[in-house]
Design an enzyme around this catalytic site. Structure first.
Site, PDB file in Angstrom:
ATOM      1  N   ASN A  41       0.836  -1.189   0.000  1.00 58.03           N
ATOM      2  CA  ASN A  41       0.000   0.000   0.000  1.00 58.03           C
ATOM      3  C   ASN A  41       0.876   1.245   0.000  1.00 58.03           C
ATOM      4  O   ASN A  41       1.953   1.277   0.597  1.00 58.03           O
ATOM      5  CB  ASN A  41      -1.002   0.003   1.164  1.00 58.03           C
ATOM      6  N   ILE A  42       0.409   2.263  -0.707  1.00 56.71           N
ATOM      7  CA  ILE A  42       1.126   3.525  -0.832  1.00 56.71           C
ATOM      8  C   ILE A  42       0.113   4.632  -0.553  1.00 56.71           C
ATOM      9  O   ILE A  42      -0.716   4.959  -1.399  1.00 56.71           O
ATOM     10  CB  ILE A  42       1.735   3.689  -2.244  1.00 56.71           C
ATOM     11  N   GLU A  54      -2.959  -4.628  -3.228  1.00 53.99           N
ATOM     12  CA  GLU A  54      -3.471  -5.530  -4.249  1.00 53.99           C
ATOM     13  C   GLU A  54      -3.339  -4.918  -5.646  1.00 53.99           C
ATOM     14  O   GLU A  54      -2.823  -5.549  -6.580  1.00 53.99           O
ATOM     15  CB  GLU A  54      -4.943  -5.870  -3.984  1.00 53.99           C
ATOM     16  N   CYS A  92     -10.581  -2.696  -4.859  1.00 59.41           N
ATOM     17  CA  CYS A  92      -9.671  -3.771  -5.274  1.00 59.41           C
ATOM     18  C   CYS A  92     -10.440  -4.982  -5.781  1.00 59.41           C
ATOM     19  O   CYS A  92     -10.043  -5.616  -6.760  1.00 59.41           O
ATOM     20  CB  CYS A  92      -8.740  -4.164  -4.132  1.00 59.41           C
TER      21      CYS A  92
END
Length: 129
Positions: A41-42, A54, A92
């Protein structure tokens, strides 16, 4: 296979950028040819611009020309400590449905055990054109 995906995800978990939530997530995506792509995750100050682990893994695979996928393993927790199952968010799930069959496997790990779901089970009425 879950163990190999877990090892790959664990190696990348520290690369997550989560200064706002302090909740790090990593994913390992297995392609039909056996190749594995990882993502983290960013986060972004503009929360809508945050990229989930994801989609990060899928972006890496798609950028490498991959189009057939078998399963994804997702781990996460506060300060990088795996603490609970981390099912994919709705965005996602819908993103995965663009590229994956309904029987695509979504594997979750809470630090002690694995839990496996199909995409169809987690996204029973996805958006279709």
């Amino acid at each position: 296979m879950h163990q190999l995906l877990l090892e790959k995800a664990l190696k990348t978990l520290d690369n997550a950028y989560a200064p706002y939530s302090n909740f790090q997530v990593a994913a390992a995506l297995e392609c039909a040819d056996g190749s594995i792509f990882t993502g983290v995750n960013i986060e972004n100050a503009s929360f809508g611009a945050t990229l989930c682990a994801e989609r990060s893994a899928f972006a890496a695979a798609l950028s490498a020309g991959k189009r057939q996928f078998v399963r994804i393993l997702i781990i996460g927790g506060t300060a990088g400590q795996i603490s609970a199952f981390c099912p994919p968010c709705g965005i996602c799930r819908q993103f995965m449905s663009e590229f994956c069959a309904p029987d695509f496997e979504i594997v979750l790990y809470n630090g002690e055990q694995f839990e496996t779901h199909t995409l169809a089970a987690l996204l029973p009425k996805g958006f279709l054109l």
